[in-house]
Scaffold this active site. Structure first.
Site, PDB file in Angstrom:
ATOM      1  N   ALA A 113       0.869  -1.173   0.000  1.00 40.77           N
ATOM      2  CA  ALA A 113       0.000   0.000   0.000  1.00 40.77           C
ATOM      3  C   ALA A 113       0.909   1.227   0.000  1.00 40.77           C
ATOM      4  CB  ALA A 113      -0.887  -0.022   1.230  1.00 40.77           C
ATOM      5  N   GLY A 142       0.598  -4.884   0.795  1.00 39.19           N
ATOM      6  CA  GLY A 142      -0.557  -4.939  -0.102  1.00 39.19           C
ATOM      7  C   GLY A 142      -0.255  -5.605  -1.437  1.00 39.19           C
ATOM      8  N   GLU A 160      -0.647  -9.139  -0.748  1.00 38.24           N
ATOM      9  CA  GLU A 160      -2.083  -9.349  -0.510  1.00 38.24           C
ATOM     10  C   GLU A 160      -2.885  -9.308  -1.815  1.00 38.24           C
ATOM     11  OE1 GLU A 160      -1.772  -6.185   2.422  1.00 38.24           O
ATOM     12  OE2 GLU A 160      -2.705  -7.506   3.892  1.00 38.24           O
ATOM     13  N   GLU A 205       4.408  -5.036   7.288  1.00 37.48           N
ATOM     14  CA  GLU A 205       3.660  -3.940   7.925  1.00 37.48           C
ATOM     15  C   GLU A 205       4.103  -3.685   9.356  1.00 37.48           C
ATOM     16  OE1 GLU A 205       2.328  -6.358   6.083  1.00 37.48           O
ATOM     17  OE2 GLU A 205       0.816  -5.526   4.731  1.00 37.48           O
TER      18      GLU A 205
HETATM   19  N1  CAA Z   1       4.639   3.212  -0.693  1.00 35.60           N
HETATM   20  C1  CAA Z   1       5.047   4.371  -1.256  1.00 35.60           C
HETATM   21  N2  CAA Z   1       6.215   4.499  -1.930  1.00 35.60           N
HETATM   22  C2  CAA Z   1       6.992   3.403  -2.021  1.00 35.60           C
HETATM   23  C3  CAA Z   1       6.623   2.166  -1.476  1.00 35.60           C
HETATM   24  C4  CAA Z   1       5.379   2.092  -0.775  1.00 35.60           C
HETATM   25  N3  CAA Z   1       4.924   0.940  -0.242  1.00 35.60           N
HETATM   26  N4  CAA Z   1       7.619   1.269  -1.697  1.00 35.60           N
HETATM   27  C5  CAA Z   1       8.561   1.922  -2.405  1.00 35.60           C
HETATM   28  N5  CAA Z   1       8.186   3.209  -2.607  1.00 35.60           N
HETATM   29  C6  CAA Z   1       8.928   4.290  -3.301  1.00 35.60           C
HETATM   30  C7  CAA Z   1      10.106   4.757  -2.472  1.00 35.60           C
HETATM   31  O1  CAA Z   1       9.691   5.687  -1.509  1.00 35.60           O
HETATM   32  C8  CAA Z   1      10.986   5.353  -3.554  1.00 35.60           C
HETATM   33  O2  CAA Z   1      10.465   6.606  -3.906  1.00 35.60           O
HETATM   34  P1  CAA Z   1      11.469   7.885  -3.983  1.00 35.60           P
HETATM   35  O3  CAA Z   1      12.428   7.544  -5.081  1.00 35.60           O
HETATM   36  O4  CAA Z   1      10.540   9.004  -4.301  1.00 35.60           O
HETATM   37  O5  CAA Z   1      12.146   7.964  -2.674  1.00 35.60           O
HETATM   38  C9  CAA Z   1      10.758   4.416  -4.748  1.00 35.60           C
HETATM   39  O6  CAA Z   1       9.514   3.748  -4.483  1.00 35.60           O
HETATM   40  C10 CAA Z   1      11.824   3.348  -4.887  1.00 35.60           C
HETATM   41  O7  CAA Z   1      11.929   2.661  -3.637  1.00 35.60           O
HETATM   42  P2  CAA Z   1      13.330   2.425  -2.877  1.00 35.60           P
HETATM   43  O8  CAA Z   1      14.275   3.526  -3.181  1.00 35.60           O
HETATM   44  O9  CAA Z   1      13.019   2.163  -1.445  1.00 35.60           O
HETATM   45  O10 CAA Z   1      13.817   1.090  -3.614  1.00 35.60           O
HETATM   46  P3  CAA Z   1      14.797  -0.013  -3.020  1.00 35.60           P
HETATM   47  O11 CAA Z   1      15.120  -0.906  -4.175  1.00 35.60           O
HETATM   48  O12 CAA Z   1      15.919   0.599  -2.280  1.00 35.60           O
HETATM   49  O13 CAA Z   1      13.921  -0.850  -1.945  1.00 35.60           O
HETATM   50  C11 CAA Z   1      11.928  -1.992  -1.167  1.00 35.60           C
HETATM   51  C12 CAA Z   1      12.814  -1.623  -2.372  1.00 35.60           C
HETATM   52  C13 CAA Z   1      12.675  -2.953  -0.248  1.00 35.60           C
HETATM   53  C14 CAA Z   1      10.682  -2.678  -1.728  1.00 35.60           C
HETATM   54  C15 CAA Z   1      11.557  -0.713  -0.388  1.00 35.60           C
HETATM   55  O14 CAA Z   1      11.065   0.253  -1.293  1.00 35.60           O
HETATM   56  C16 CAA Z   1      10.507  -0.919   0.655  1.00 35.60           C
HETATM   57  O15 CAA Z   1      10.807  -1.452   1.711  1.00 35.60           O
HETATM   58  N6  CAA Z   1       9.253  -0.499   0.401  1.00 35.60           N
HETATM   59  C17 CAA Z   1       8.175  -0.543   1.352  1.00 35.60           C
HETATM   60  C18 CAA Z   1       7.667  -1.970   1.535  1.00 35.60           C
HETATM   61  C19 CAA Z   1       6.559  -1.988   2.568  1.00 35.60           C
HETATM   62  O16 CAA Z   1       6.754  -1.673   3.712  1.00 35.60           O
HETATM   63  N7  CAA Z   1       5.359  -2.391   2.140  1.00 35.60           N
HETATM   64  C20 CAA Z   1       4.202  -2.462   3.014  1.00 35.60           C
HETATM   65  C21 CAA Z   1       3.392  -1.208   2.932  1.00 35.60           C
HETATM   66  S1  CAA Z   1       2.066  -1.134   4.122  1.00 35.60           S
HETATM   67  C22 CAA Z   1       0.861  -2.101   3.489  1.00 35.60           C
HETATM   68  O17 CAA Z   1       0.958  -2.620   2.400  1.00 35.60           O
HETATM   69  C23 CAA Z   1      -0.365  -2.254   4.365  1.00 35.60           C
HETATM   70  C24 CAA Z   1      -1.323  -3.298   3.947  1.00 35.60           C
HETATM   71  O18 CAA Z   1      -1.509  -4.300   4.570  1.00 35.60           O
HETATM   72  C25 CAA Z   1      -2.121  -3.136   2.747  1.00 35.60           C
END
Ligand code: CAA
Length: 258
Positions: free
Chosen positions: A65, A109, A112, A132
């Site tokens: 998400a 998400g 999911e 999460e």
């Molecule tokens: N939401 C918003 N933006 C996101 C995102 C997310 N879930 N995941 C990645 N992005 C964005 C980053 O902020 C970044 O944007 P900027 O360049 O503007 O900073 C861009 O995508 C590229 O991401 P990274 O630079 O972080 O890429 P990476 O290769 O270094 O890392 C990753 C990849 C490990 C997937 C890392 O991006 C990450 O950990 N993302 C979040 C994963 C996460 O926590 N997901 C769960 C979200 S909560 C949820 O989903 C609730 C639910 O139950 C529905």
């Protein structure tokens, strides 16, 4: 029909839906939900379309998400909007079959969403996780429920409590994915599998899907009764007469979809 966050095309009887927010690793914001709901509803309503594939990019199916969209919201907003409910009432409610073709990250998400599909075909680069907890929350689009049903309590609990990722090999042996393919073949393999499904009698495909899903909602006795009734109902279709006649006459069936 064009969408802000998706690319949608029809390949014969297969609808291909590609999530297209590369700048955010396909993070699922409100626009993706609106677009995905509309695209799957259009697929469900189109009598020429009989299977769909939902995919992302090489790097990410979807990284969760959209955290930036959630960061400043308050609990009352989430509650009053019934945040995430559309994924259940629209996306997961799709009646026709659809496959998730997953390469790269399928986190939160994203994992999911993949689990809402009827099954997952994974590239060897796929990584699944429910991280999460690291954000101070818990899954909200079905992760704690569908992951547990798919891989069992031990792995689901470990993944939700540690936020660790599962690679494609582990996901296949745990039962989360149907099949692993080389990343370069992912789309071809998913489309080929979708075309096989799309060539089946459509009502039988929808009812097979409904019955397998019912196994997660019912007791064995209730499920067996429903399955028998559905079998009996399908025998009233023109496609049943055609399917059995085609078998006896050693030819391919030609389906009417009713
Ligand atoms: N939401 C918003 N933006 C996101 C995102 C997310 N879930 N995941 C990645 N992005 C964005 C980053 O902020 C970044 O944007 P900027 O360049 O503007 O900073 C861009 O995508 C590229 O991401 P990274 O630079 O972080 O890429 P990476 O290769 O270094 O890392 C990753 C990849 C490990 C997937 C890392 O991006 C990450 O950990 N993302 C979040 C994963 C996460 O926590 N997901 C769960 C979200 S909560 C949820 O989903 C609730 C639910 O139950 C529905």
């Amino acid at each position: 029909m064009s969408y802000e966050t998706l690319l949608v095309e029809q390949r014969g009887a297969v609808t291909l839906i590609t999530i297209n927010r590369p700048q955010a690793l396909n993070a699922l914001n409100a626009q993706v939900l609106a677009d995905m709901s509309a695209a799957l509803a259009a697929y469900d309503a189109d009598p020429t379309q009989h299977c769909a594939v939902v995919t992302g990019s090489e790097k990410a199916f979807a990284a969760g998400a959209d955290i930036k969209q959630m960061a400043d919201k308050e609990a009352a907003d989430f509650f009053l909007e019934d945040f995430f409910s559309g994924w259940t009432s629209h996306v997961a409610a799709t009646r026709k079959p659809w496959i998730a073709a997953v390469a790269g990250f399928a986190l939160g998400g994203g994992c999911e969403l993949a689990m809402m599909a009827d099954f997952i075909i994974a590239a060897d680069t796929a990584k699944f996780g429910q991280p999460e907890i690291k954000l101070g929350v818990a899954p909200g689009m079905g992760g704690s429920q569908r992951l547990t049903r798919a891989v069992g309590k031990a792995k689901a609990m470990e993944m939700c409590l540690t936020g660790r990722m599962m690679d494609a090999t582990e996901a296949e042996s745990a039962g989360l994915v149907a099949r692993i393919v080389p990343a370069s073949d992912l789309l071809d393999e998913a489309l080929k599998t979708a075309a096989t499904i799309a060539a089946m009698p459509p009502m039988a495909a929808m009812i097979n899907k409904e019955m397998v899903n019912l196994a997660f909602e019912s007791t064995l006795t209730q499920g067996l009764v429903a399955e028998r009734r559905m079998f009996q109902i399908l025998t009233a279709t023109e496609d049943k007469k055609e399917g059995m006649a085609a078998f006896v006459e050693k030819r391919a069936g030609v389906w009417k979809g009713r």
